[in-house]
Design a protein around this motif. Structure first.
Motif, short mmCIF file in Angstrom:
data_model
loop_
_atom_site.label_atom_id
_atom_site.label_comp_id
_atom_site.label_asym_id
_atom_site.label_seq_id
_atom_site.Cartn_x
_atom_site.Cartn_y
_atom_site.Cartn_z
N THR A 174 -4.10 3.05 -3.45
CA THR A 174 -5.43 2.90 -2.88
C THR A 174 -6.34 2.29 -3.91
O THR A 174 -6.47 2.80 -5.03
CB THR A 174 -6.00 4.28 -2.45
OG1 THR A 174 -5.06 4.94 -1.61
CG2 THR A 174 -7.33 4.11 -1.72
N ARG A 175 -6.98 1.19 -3.56
CA ARG A 175 -7.92 0.54 -4.47
C ARG A 175 -9.32 1.09 -4.25
O ARG A 175 -9.75 1.26 -3.11
CB ARG A 175 -7.90 -0.96 -4.26
CG ARG A 175 -6.61 -1.59 -4.76
CD ARG A 175 -6.42 -3.01 -4.22
NE ARG A 175 -5.14 -3.57 -4.65
CZ ARG A 175 -3.98 -3.27 -4.11
NH1 ARG A 175 -3.90 -2.42 -3.12
NH2 ARG A 175 -2.86 -3.81 -4.56
N HIS A 176 -10.03 1.35 -5.34
CA HIS A 176 -11.41 1.84 -5.28
C HIS A 176 -12.30 0.83 -5.98
O HIS A 176 -12.00 0.41 -7.10
CB HIS A 176 -11.54 3.20 -5.98
CG HIS A 176 -10.74 4.27 -5.33
ND1 HIS A 176 -11.22 5.05 -4.33
CD2 HIS A 176 -9.44 4.67 -5.53
CE1 HIS A 176 -10.28 5.91 -3.93
NE2 HIS A 176 -9.20 5.69 -4.65
N GLU B 126 0.82 -1.21 0.00
CA GLU B 126 0.00 0.00 0.00
C GLU B 126 0.86 1.27 0.00
O GLU B 126 0.45 2.27 -0.54
CB GLU B 126 -0.93 0.01 1.23
CG GLU B 126 -1.89 -1.17 1.27
CD GLU B 126 -2.96 -1.10 0.20
OE1 GLU B 126 -3.38 0.01 -0.16
OE2 GLU B 126 -3.37 -2.16 -0.28
N ASN B 127 2.01 1.21 0.65
CA ASN B 127 2.90 2.36 0.73
C ASN B 127 4.31 1.92 0.36
O ASN B 127 4.83 0.97 0.93
CB ASN B 127 2.90 2.95 2.14
CG ASN B 127 1.57 3.57 2.48
OD1 ASN B 127 1.20 4.59 1.93
ND2 ASN B 127 0.83 2.93 3.38
N ARG C 119 1.65 5.90 -2.60
CA ARG C 119 0.53 5.34 -1.84
C ARG C 119 -0.46 4.74 -2.84
O ARG C 119 -0.92 5.43 -3.75
CB ARG C 119 -0.14 6.40 -0.97
CG ARG C 119 -1.25 5.82 -0.10
CD ARG C 119 -1.82 6.81 0.91
NE ARG C 119 -2.04 8.14 0.41
CZ ARG C 119 -1.31 9.22 0.74
NH1 ARG C 119 -0.30 9.12 1.58
NH2 ARG C 119 -1.59 10.40 0.24
N ASP D 49 -5.76 4.02 -7.40
CA ASP D 49 -5.14 5.34 -7.34
C ASP D 49 -3.70 5.15 -6.90
O ASP D 49 -3.43 4.51 -5.88
CB ASP D 49 -5.89 6.23 -6.36
CG ASP D 49 -5.43 7.67 -6.41
OD1 ASP D 49 -5.32 8.22 -7.52
OD2 ASP D 49 -5.18 8.26 -5.34
#
Length: 159
Positions: free
Chosen positions: A152-154, A5-6, A150, A123
């Motif tokens: 981020t899954r949407h 994630e990071n 970073r 993202d």
């Protein structure tokens, strides 16, 4: 897709290498939004993704054409690289008539645009240190300093 994630990348070469690893994990239907300030490394990441996907290049910023399609040279999906900076509303992204299902699509400057055309995307936000060098923007872009990524899954439920 890469699970982290990071992520911290130390150099532009590392950004490219991360893009290659990421590209190898992508498949048709994947949509990524690349977000970050000028000089953050969005296009360097896109070049690496293109290499990882095995598409015809070179992958360059599509600023003046809005979208550029890079066909696969290894039998995989094409890469559609979009620069949404000059688009003023999401319908303009839809008007580009992109094959989202049959391609890997990267949209630079697409935050707030893709949710009108897709229910699932990733993202990829790239942060770069500010104030590390003088106030000359060209000088700042030339400095190879760590970037923080970073992911981020949407996934929006269709209504």
């Amino acid at each position: 897709m890469i699970d982290a994630e990071n992520i911290v990348v130390a150099t532009s070469d590392d950004m490219h290498a991360f893009g290659v690893r990421l590209g190898r994990s992508l498949s048709a239907g994947d949509l990524l939004v690349l977000t970050g300030p000028l000089g953050a490394g969005k296009t360097t990441l896109a070049r690496g993704i293109g290499e990882g996907l095995g598409v015809r290049g070179p992958v360059t910023s599509p600023t003046f054409v809005l979208a550029r399609t890079h066909p696969s040279i290894v039998g995989g999906p094409p890469l559609v690289h979009v620069d949404a900076y000059r688009l003023s509303e999401p319908i303009e992204l839809d008007d580009l008539d992109i094959d989202f299902a049959g391609s890997v699509v990267l949209v630079e400057w697409g935050r707030g645009m893709v949710d009108a055309v897709a229910s699932r995307w990733v993202d990829v936000e790239i942060e770069r240190p500010t104030g590390a060098v003088g106030s000359d923007e060209n000088e700042a872009d030339a400095v190879d300093e760590p970037r923080h990524i970073r992911i981020t899954r949407h996934d929006q439920d269709p209504a």
